[in-house]
Design a protein around this motif. Structure first.
Motif, PDB file in Angstrom:
ATOM      1  N   ASP A 281       5.712   7.219  -3.207  1.00 39.19           N
ATOM      2  CA  ASP A 281       5.360   7.738  -1.867  1.00 39.19           C
ATOM      3  C   ASP A 281       6.592   7.747  -0.975  1.00 39.19           C
ATOM      4  O   ASP A 281       6.899   8.729  -0.301  1.00 39.19           O
ATOM      5  CB  ASP A 281       4.336   6.818  -1.154  1.00 39.19           C
ATOM      6  CG  ASP A 281       2.981   6.801  -1.835  1.00 39.19           C
ATOM      7  OD1 ASP A 281       2.699   7.753  -2.582  1.00 39.19           O
ATOM      8  OD2 ASP A 281       2.215   5.834  -1.607  1.00 39.19           O
ATOM      9  N   LEU A 282       7.273   6.607  -0.974  1.00 38.71           N
ATOM     10  CA  LEU A 282       8.423   6.454  -0.077  1.00 38.71           C
ATOM     11  C   LEU A 282       9.521   7.457  -0.433  1.00 38.71           C
ATOM     12  O   LEU A 282      10.115   8.078   0.445  1.00 38.71           O
ATOM     13  CB  LEU A 282       8.955   5.015  -0.164  1.00 38.71           C
ATOM     14  CG  LEU A 282      10.184   4.701   0.686  1.00 38.71           C
ATOM     15  CD1 LEU A 282       9.940   5.014   2.146  1.00 38.71           C
ATOM     16  CD2 LEU A 282      10.587   3.244   0.531  1.00 38.71           C
TER      17      LEU A 282
ATOM     18  N   ILE B  88       8.669  10.941   0.806  1.00 40.94           N
ATOM     19  CA  ILE B  88       8.809  11.210   2.238  1.00 40.94           C
ATOM     20  C   ILE B  88      10.237  11.011   2.726  1.00 40.94           C
ATOM     21  O   ILE B  88      10.621  11.585   3.723  1.00 40.94           O
ATOM     22  CB  ILE B  88       7.826  10.368   3.097  1.00 40.94           C
ATOM     23  CG1 ILE B  88       7.856   8.913   2.703  1.00 40.94           C
ATOM     24  CG2 ILE B  88       6.427  10.925   3.034  1.00 40.94           C
ATOM     25  CD1 ILE B  88       6.806   8.068   3.400  1.00 40.94           C
ATOM     26  N   SER B  89      11.026  10.209   1.984  1.00 40.61           N
ATOM     27  CA  SER B  89      12.378   9.985   2.482  1.00 40.61           C
ATOM     28  C   SER B  89      13.340  11.065   2.003  1.00 40.61           C
ATOM     29  O   SER B  89      14.482  11.108   2.418  1.00 40.61           O
ATOM     30  CB  SER B  89      12.884   8.591   2.095  1.00 40.61           C
ATOM     31  OG  SER B  89      12.968   8.487   0.704  1.00 40.61           O
TER      32      SER B  89
ATOM     33  N   VAL C  81       6.293  -0.795  -2.517  1.00 46.90           N
ATOM     34  CA  VAL C  81       7.725  -0.931  -2.272  1.00 46.90           C
ATOM     35  C   VAL C  81       8.104  -2.406  -2.077  1.00 46.90           C
ATOM     36  O   VAL C  81       7.582  -3.080  -1.180  1.00 46.90           O
ATOM     37  CB  VAL C  81       8.151  -0.124  -1.025  1.00 46.90           C
ATOM     38  CG1 VAL C  81       9.644  -0.284  -0.771  1.00 46.90           C
ATOM     39  CG2 VAL C  81       7.798   1.347  -1.200  1.00 46.90           C
TER      40      VAL C  81
ATOM     41  N   GLY D 141       0.796  -1.225   0.000  1.00 48.21           N
ATOM     42  CA  GLY D 141       0.000   0.000   0.000  1.00 48.21           C
ATOM     43  C   GLY D 141       0.826   1.270   0.000  1.00 48.21           C
ATOM     44  O   GLY D 141       0.288   2.358  -0.042  1.00 48.21           O
ATOM     45  N   VAL D 142       2.155   1.137   0.079  1.00 48.01           N
ATOM     46  CA  VAL D 142       3.025   2.317   0.020  1.00 48.01           C
ATOM     47  C   VAL D 142       3.798   2.210  -1.286  1.00 48.01           C
ATOM     48  O   VAL D 142       4.553   1.258  -1.481  1.00 48.01           O
ATOM     49  CB  VAL D 142       4.022   2.345   1.196  1.00 48.01           C
ATOM     50  CG1 VAL D 142       4.883   3.593   1.133  1.00 48.01           C
ATOM     51  CG2 VAL D 142       3.296   2.251   2.531  1.00 48.01           C
ATOM     52  N   THR D 143       3.583   3.158  -2.197  1.00 46.89           N
ATOM     53  CA  THR D 143       4.295   3.043  -3.462  1.00 46.89           C
ATOM     54  C   THR D 143       5.729   3.554  -3.308  1.00 46.89           C
ATOM     55  O   THR D 143       6.036   4.315  -2.397  1.00 46.89           O
ATOM     56  CB  THR D 143       3.617   3.854  -4.585  1.00 46.89           C
ATOM     57  OG1 THR D 143       3.679   5.239  -4.228  1.00 46.89           O
ATOM     58  CG2 THR D 143       2.176   3.438  -4.777  1.00 46.89           C
TER      59      THR D 143
END
Lengths: 405, 253
Positions: B97-98, B101-102, B127, B92-94
């Motif tokens: 997305d990662l 935010i990283s 991911v 659920g975290v693409t």
């Protein structure tokens, strides 16, 4: 026929349901004043609009094919913005169409339990939504069942028909007024997906701490029909018990149930999904995500294969975000002939430390990492909705998230 | 950049590291060899502060600050980054997305960084979900490129990766460690080397990655201690090939 039905219902008034704690009807009352019909929904007080929005119902009716809104027992608004769909109160629809009698209590038995029986005897209104043959409605129809009075028992009967070759999306938002703490909602829904029709049915529950909910839903899917059911419940509620069931009666039917359940402290959710695969080549998928913050979640799933060659998969994942609470996953597979392909996977636990630290190594704090994983867990992309609808549902989830996660 | 003094680390009830000393200066790339189970990953995990690695004695300094007891994200914030050997799947975290935010506010063009690693099509995927060995490693490299840390820890960047992918990963590592820029570079090689500030610590079993990434200093982790520290990595690798890790016991004595 009506007489016969009422008689059956009378006899079932004390019939307990197969699951769920028995509910004392005396805790609630079903007297309510009638509310006036509104031509323009924007006249609704702002706090009502807000409550409805939390349940995915937008009073501006932007990008909607139609709207139905019931407050307590009164239908306060219906509208149709797409020629191919019909949106009426069930009472009106029964007056308008004689043939509707054939659908009334066809998918759900009137004497299934005391909740269906009570709906027959004392229920008021509910909606009728229908897509005409071959019509592809681009925008969803929205329906809202709203309890505005403290302690009210609302019971409704809904019928949805996607006629042959049609495509229909429905968002149903069930909610209470901001000053309502307790109440009861019984919703009987009978859903018919005709040959080669496609229906997505997305239900958002946004109740209050002392609301008891007993939906009774059955769907009948004909040859080549597709039924996608999405259910989201993230807000506190006292007690929900439901076990919607789909019968894939024709060749190559498809049913998919997705649910996202958040168990708030003191909430009890007993939610299942069942698909009976009766048609040759039919397929089913049940996916549930349960997350508890202290509440009790019982997540049931049941696939029944009745003919050779059908295929079904059940996936159930649970996350404990609290030391309190309970997640009880009950996946059931039932093969009635050989040569069916049914499978399930279930996993329940806390968030893996490894996943949190992976994100922390990328610079996220522990809280941010947890929130990211939870958001991913509750992702609506798994529901495979049309992009616009997905956005709507995501927005509803985010609204809930801000308040409750 | 990184200074480790007398580090003792426990995993569960077992003491894995028993007095490790290590000093990595800005611009240096170190290589860590060692047999299976010798504690190489434990050392990297302890530098990042993962909870399963319990430091029972010793200190870790990063940029002259004692980070021994900082949380993982505080260490990441100070400029330590890691490529995991076997990262977890995040449903659920693409990847996009990662990466967003990283980046910690770094302004980067994600597509531009993903392109040479053949990962543009993976940005919309969960991911590591269904990624092959090579895809996982390339995704780790992409995450590091976005994060842009000052100290890069690489845990077997070439394991489970075919030759073509090793080359891609090698290029990414060189970029991270400021060792790229051969074409069109105006500075002389010496100026480039002097300007280099990024440091790296690479765990490798096979040494294949050294064909692509020049390294300065080699170490062998053996029985919980570093031995043979300070030798040229290639020379050390040659020695391990010929004589095996048994030879290391002589240096420990």
């Amino acid at each position: 026929m009506q007489e016969e039905r009422r008689l059956k219902a009378q006899k079932a008034l004390d019939k307990q349901a197969a699951y769920g704690e028995p509910v004392d009807f005396d805790r609630f009352h079903d007297e309510s004043e009638e509310h006036p019909y509104l031509e323009n929904l924007q006249e609704l007080p702002e706090e009502k609009q807000k409550a409805m929005l939390l349940a995915g119902v937008d009073v501006t009716e932007k990008e909607r094919a139609g709207t139905f809104i019931q407050e307590d027992h009164s239908v306060i608004h219906t509208s149709v913005l797409d020629d191919g769909v019909e949106v009426l109160s069930i009472t009106e629809a029964l007056e308008k169409y004689d043939w509707l009698e054939d659908y009334y209590w066809r998918a759900v038995a009137v004497d299934a339990d005391r909740y269906t029986a009570r709906t027959e005897l004392r229920g008021r209104n509910g909606y009728f939504v229908r897509a005409l043959p071959g019509v592809k409605a681009v925008y969803p129809v929205q329906a809202c069942l709203y309890i505005g009075q403290e302690g009210l028992l609302q019971s409704v009967h809904n019928i949805i028909i996607a006629e042959e070759g049609s495509e229909l999306h429905l968002i149903t938002g069930c909610t209470t007024g901001h000053d309502v703490g307790s109440g009861m909602h019984i919703g009987v829904s009978e859903i018919f997906v005709k040959k080669n029709a496609r229906l997505s049915f997305t239900m958002v529950h946004s109740w209050a701490e002392e609301v008891v909910v007993r939906p009774r839903t059955t769907t009948i899917v004909e040859e080549g029909g597709v039924f996608l059911s999405n259910y989201i419940c993230m807000k506190p509620v006292q007690d929900i018990q439901m076990y919607p069931t789909t019968y894939l009666t024709g060749k190559n039917g498809l049913a998919r149930y997705h649910s996202i359940l958040v168990g708030q402290p003191h909430s009890r959710l007993d939610v299942g999904s069942r698909v009976v695969l009766q048609g040759e080549g039919s397929r089913a998928e049940i996916v549930a995500r349960s997350l508890t913050k202290g509440g009790i979640i019982i997540n049931r799933g049941h696939l029944v294969g009745e003919v050779v060659g059908v295929k079904g998969h059940l996936e159930c994942r649970g996350l404990m975000l609290s030391k309190e609470g309970l997640i009880y996953a009950v996946p059931e597979l039932e093969a009635r002939v050989d040569g069916v392909d049914l499978s399930h996977e279930a996993a329940v636990g806390k968030i893996a430390e490894e996943e949190i630290e992976y994100l922390m190594a990328r610079g996220l704090t522990e809280e941010e990492a947890t929130a990211t994983i939870v958001r991913g867990f509750l992702n609506v992309k798994i529901m495979g909705l049309p992009p616009d609808l997905e956005e709507e549902v995501q927005r509803a989830i985010e609204q809930s998230e801000q308040s409750y996660l | 950049m990184l200074r480790i003094e007398d580090l003792h680390v426990q995993v569960g009830d077992r003491t894995i590291l028993q007095g490790v000393n290590l000093h990595i200066r800005p611009g240096e790339t170190h290589v860590l060899f060692g047999p299976n189970g010798s504690g190489k990953s434990t050392l990297l995990g302890a530098i990042l502060g993962f909870s399963r690695y319990k430091i029972t004695r010793g200190k870790i300094y990063f940029k002259d600050e004692d980070i021994t007891h900082l949380s993982v994200h505080e260490r990441a914030e100070r400029g330590i980054g890691i490529a995991f050997q076997r990262p977890p799947v995040l449903r659920g975290v693409t990847l996009r997305d990662l990466l967003r935010i990283s980046g910690q506010g770094n302004v980067v063009n994600i597509e531009e960084l993903a392109e040479p690693l053949n990962l543009v099509d993976f940005l919309g995927r969960d991911v590591n979900y269904g990624f092959s060995g090579g895809e996982t490693k390339r995704s780790e490299m992409l995450q590091l490129l976005v994060q842009n840390p000052d100290l890069v820890l690489l845990d077997e960047p070439e394991s489970g990766v075919d030759l073509e992918n090793i080359a891609l990963i090698g290029q990414a590592i060189n970029r991270l460690l400021q060792k790229d820029g051969l074409l069109g570079e105006e500075r002389s090689r010496r100026e480039m080397k002097e300007a280099r500030k990024k440091a790296g610590l690479i765990i490798t079993h096979t040494g294949y990655i050294l064909d692509y990434v020049p390294a300065d200093v080699g170490h062998v982790l053996y029985e919980g201690k570093l031995s043979c520290s300070g030798l040229n990595p290639r020379e050390l690798l040659g020695c391990i090939h010929k004589l095996g890790y048994g030879e290391c016991t002589r240096c420990l004595a």
